[in-house]
Design a protein around this motif. Structure first.
Motif, PDB file in Angstrom:
ATOM      1  N   PHE A  57      -7.999  -5.330   0.121  1.00 12.68           N
ATOM      2  CA  PHE A  57      -7.495  -5.625   1.464  1.00 12.68           C
ATOM      3  C   PHE A  57      -6.847  -4.387   2.091  1.00 12.68           C
ATOM      4  N   TYR A  58      -6.129  -3.623   1.276  1.00 16.87           N
ATOM      5  CA  TYR A  58      -5.453  -2.419   1.770  1.00 16.87           C
ATOM      6  C   TYR A  58      -6.475  -1.392   2.266  1.00 16.87           C
ATOM      7  N   ASN A  59      -7.529  -1.179   1.492  1.00 17.15           N
ATOM      8  CA  ASN A  59      -8.559  -0.211   1.892  1.00 17.15           C
ATOM      9  C   ASN A  59      -9.314  -0.680   3.134  1.00 17.15           C
ATOM     10  N   MET A  60      -9.567  -1.991   3.212  1.00 15.04           N
ATOM     11  CA  MET A  60     -10.229  -2.528   4.406  1.00 15.04           C
ATOM     12  C   MET A  60      -9.351  -2.321   5.638  1.00 15.04           C
ATOM     13  N   ALA A  61      -8.057  -2.565   5.466  1.00 13.94           N
ATOM     14  CA  ALA A  61      -7.121  -2.379   6.578  1.00 13.94           C
ATOM     15  C   ALA A  61      -7.098  -0.924   7.028  1.00 13.94           C
ATOM     16  N   ASN A  62      -7.099  -0.005   6.082  1.00 11.49           N
ATOM     17  CA  ASN A  62      -7.095   1.427   6.421  1.00 11.49           C
ATOM     18  C   ASN A  62      -8.336   1.811   7.213  1.00 11.49           C
ATOM     19  N   TYR A  76      -5.645  -7.491   7.466  1.00  5.56           N
ATOM     20  CA  TYR A  76      -5.873  -7.135   6.056  1.00  5.56           C
ATOM     21  C   TYR A  76      -4.643  -6.491   5.411  1.00  5.56           C
ATOM     22  N   TYR A  77      -3.822  -5.791   6.187  1.00  7.49           N
ATOM     23  CA  TYR A  77      -2.547  -5.321   5.633  1.00  7.49           C
ATOM     24  C   TYR A  77      -1.670  -6.520   5.251  1.00  7.49           C
ATOM     25  N   GLU A  78      -1.654  -7.525   6.126  1.00  6.23           N
ATOM     26  CA  GLU A  78      -0.852  -8.728   5.853  1.00  6.23           C
ATOM     27  C   GLU A  78      -1.364  -9.446   4.605  1.00  6.23           C
ATOM     28  N   LEU A  83      -0.249 -10.426  -1.603  1.00  5.86           N
ATOM     29  CA  LEU A  83      -0.479 -10.203  -3.031  1.00  5.86           C
ATOM     30  C   LEU A  83       0.502  -9.194  -3.621  1.00  5.86           C
ATOM     31  N   LYS A  84       0.927  -8.222  -2.799  1.00  2.00           N
ATOM     32  CA  LYS A  84       1.896  -7.214  -3.246  1.00  2.00           C
ATOM     33  C   LYS A  84       2.957  -7.020  -2.161  1.00  2.00           C
ATOM     34  N   PRO A  85       3.906  -7.960  -2.069  1.00  2.00           N
ATOM     35  CA  PRO A  85       4.867  -7.947  -0.949  1.00  2.00           C
ATOM     36  C   PRO A  85       5.821  -6.768  -0.928  1.00  2.00           C
ATOM     37  N   ARG A  86       5.981  -6.048  -2.025  1.00  2.00           N
ATOM     38  CA  ARG A  86       6.939  -4.934  -2.053  1.00  2.00           C
ATOM     39  C   ARG A  86       6.248  -3.563  -2.136  1.00  2.00           C
ATOM     40  N   ASP A  87       4.964  -3.526  -1.946  1.00  2.00           N
ATOM     41  CA  ASP A  87       4.230  -2.265  -2.031  1.00  2.00           C
ATOM     42  C   ASP A  87       4.612  -1.344  -0.869  1.00  2.00           C
ATOM     43  N   LYS A  88       5.143  -0.171  -1.182  1.00  2.00           N
ATOM     44  CA  LYS A  88       5.664   0.748  -0.161  1.00  2.00           C
ATOM     45  C   LYS A  88       4.566   1.290   0.747  1.00  2.00           C
ATOM     46  N   GLU A  89       3.391   1.592   0.197  1.00  2.00           N
ATOM     47  CA  GLU A  89       2.311   2.149   1.011  1.00  2.00           C
ATOM     48  C   GLU A  89       1.802   1.126   2.017  1.00  2.00           C
ATOM     49  N   ILE A  90       1.662  -0.135   1.580  1.00  2.00           N
ATOM     50  CA  ILE A  90       1.209  -1.182   2.498  1.00  2.00           C
ATOM     51  C   ILE A  90       2.247  -1.393   3.592  1.00  2.00           C
ATOM     52  N   LEU A  91       3.519  -1.461   3.212  1.00  2.00           N
ATOM     53  CA  LEU A  91       4.596  -1.666   4.187  1.00  2.00           C
ATOM     54  C   LEU A  91       4.660  -0.518   5.187  1.00  2.00           C
ATOM     55  N   ASN A  93       2.085   1.550   6.081  1.00  2.00           N
ATOM     56  CA  ASN A  93       0.908   1.585   6.948  1.00  2.00           C
ATOM     57  C   ASN A  93       0.878   0.440   7.954  1.00  2.00           C
ATOM     58  N   ILE A  94       1.382  -0.726   7.544  1.00  2.00           N
ATOM     59  CA  ILE A  94       1.358  -1.852   8.487  1.00  2.00           C
ATOM     60  C   ILE A  94       2.319  -1.599   9.650  1.00  2.00           C
ATOM     61  N   THR A  95       3.339  -0.793   9.418  1.00  2.00           N
ATOM     62  CA  THR A  95       4.264  -0.431  10.510  1.00  2.00           C
ATOM     63  C   THR A  95       3.521   0.343  11.589  1.00  2.00           C
ATOM     64  N   TYR A  96       2.662   1.290  11.168  1.00  2.00           N
ATOM     65  CA  TYR A  96       1.868   2.058  12.131  1.00  2.00           C
ATOM     66  C   TYR A  96       0.896   1.143  12.877  1.00  2.00           C
ATOM     67  N   ALA A  97       0.283   0.211  12.141  1.00  2.00           N
ATOM     68  CA  ALA A  97      -0.678  -0.703  12.773  1.00  2.00           C
ATOM     69  C   ALA A  97       0.008  -1.604  13.799  1.00  2.00           C
ATOM     70  N   ARG A  98       1.186  -2.088  13.464  1.00  2.00           N
ATOM     71  CA  ARG A  98       1.919  -2.965  14.390  1.00  2.00           C
ATOM     72  C   ARG A  98       2.316  -2.237  15.667  1.00  2.00           C
ATOM     73  N   ASN A  99       2.471  -0.932  15.586  1.00  2.00           N
ATOM     74  CA  ASN A  99       2.824  -0.144  16.773  1.00  2.00           C
ATOM     75  C   ASN A  99       1.697  -0.124  17.805  1.00  2.00           C
ATOM     76  N   MET A 100       0.478  -0.513  17.394  1.00  2.00           N
ATOM     77  CA  MET A 100      -0.653  -0.531  18.319  1.00  2.00           C
ATOM     78  C   MET A 100      -0.701  -1.824  19.137  1.00  2.00           C
ATOM     79  N   THR A 101       0.080  -2.827  18.749  1.00  2.00           N
ATOM     80  CA  THR A 101       0.034  -4.112  19.449  1.00  2.00           C
ATOM     81  C   THR A 101       0.743  -4.036  20.800  1.00  2.00           C
ATOM     82  N   ILE A 102       0.361  -4.923  21.709  1.00  2.00           N
ATOM     83  CA  ILE A 102       0.927  -4.948  23.058  1.00  2.00           C
ATOM     84  C   ILE A 102       2.185  -5.803  23.115  1.00  2.00           C
TER      85      ILE A 102
END
Length: 252
Positions: A57-62, A76-78, A83-91, A93-102
């Motif tokens: 899921f992480y690679n698909m999200a990337n 896919y980040y979500e 599955l890995k709620p404390r993974d630092k890399e996922i957390l 990268n999802i911050t950058y993705a959320r910045n694209m939302t309106i």
């Protein structure tokens, strides 16, 4: 015959896993080459086979993020975070993705007793709370038997007090287990996939529009009626959206 079938099933599963590993490596190579669309196609073949993982899921999200696909990248980040709620890399990268939302939706913080209760409940899974309750009940039984068969007053007093504490804590742990299970069941997140979704006041097209949402926004699903879902935002607003405009996260 049963042993043969068992061997056959194991062989098929092993072959499928090996094939998916090969496809995963091919997809990663395509990603590293900058061919993100083809990489996504390869990742999807693994998902279609019934296999999933946080890494997949992480690679698909990337890959989706590289193509500026807002909703799929957050989706896919979500799923990876489930599955890995404390993974630092996922957390990260999802911050950058959320910045694209309106949509800029305020998050209402929990307050009072509800906040304290949920914080305590979320320290463990409901399975672990249930296991703790079982351990405490076993300790209660052992200590109670010690109380019954002990002849010394001091030991009987100690056994009685500690066994009483254990059974009380067992009921508390069981209550936390049920509360945690309820929280998990009520948590039905989804991601808006429509570029612009009209949120209605009632589950029909003739009702008035309450507000609009855009792709990538996360919502909570409260109810379903026909092809409509009642959603709730982090700021407390509710409304009805068409099923096709959102995608549930807890589907694997």
């Amino acid at each position: 015959m049963k042993q043969f079938l068992h061997i056959l099933v194991c062989f098929i599963l092993t072959s499928s896993f090996a094939q998916n590993e090969k496809v995963f490596e091919q997809a990663n190579s395509l990603y590293n080459e900058g061919n993100y669309a083809k990489a996504i196609e390869k990742y999807h073949t693994i998902l279609d086979s019934g296999e999933h993982s946080a890494e997949l899921f992480y690679n698909m999200a990337n890959a989706h993020y590289k193509l500026n696909h807002i909703a799929p990248s957050i989706y896919y980040y979500e799923k990876a975070l489930l599955l890995k709620p404390r993974d630092k890399e996922i957390l990260n990268n999802i911050t950058y993705a959320r910045n694209m939302t309106i949509d800029d939706i305020e998050v209402l913080p929990e307050v009072g007793f509800s906040r304290l209760l949920n914080k305590a409940t979320n320290t463990m899974s409901y399975d672990n709370w249930a296991k703790l309750a079982v351990v405490l009940v076993v300790l209660f039984v052992i200590l109670f038997l010690f109380y019954v068969f002990s002849h010394r007053t001091a030991k009987k007093r100690f056994a009685f007090i500690t066994s009483s504490v254990c059974i009380i804590l067992a009921f508390v742990a069981l209550a936390f287990a049920f509360h945690k299970y309820e929280l998990v069941e009520k948590d039905q997140p989804a991601i808006v996939f429509a570029q612009e979704a009209q949120i209605k006041s009632e589950p029909n097209l003739r009702s008035t529009e309450s507000f609009k949402l855009h792709e990538g926004t996360k919502v909570q699903v409260l109810d379903t009626i026909n092809n409509w879902k009642k959603i709730k935002l982090s700021d407390g607003k509710t409304g009805w959206v068409l099923n096709d405009d959102i995608k549930m996260l807890k589907t694997f």
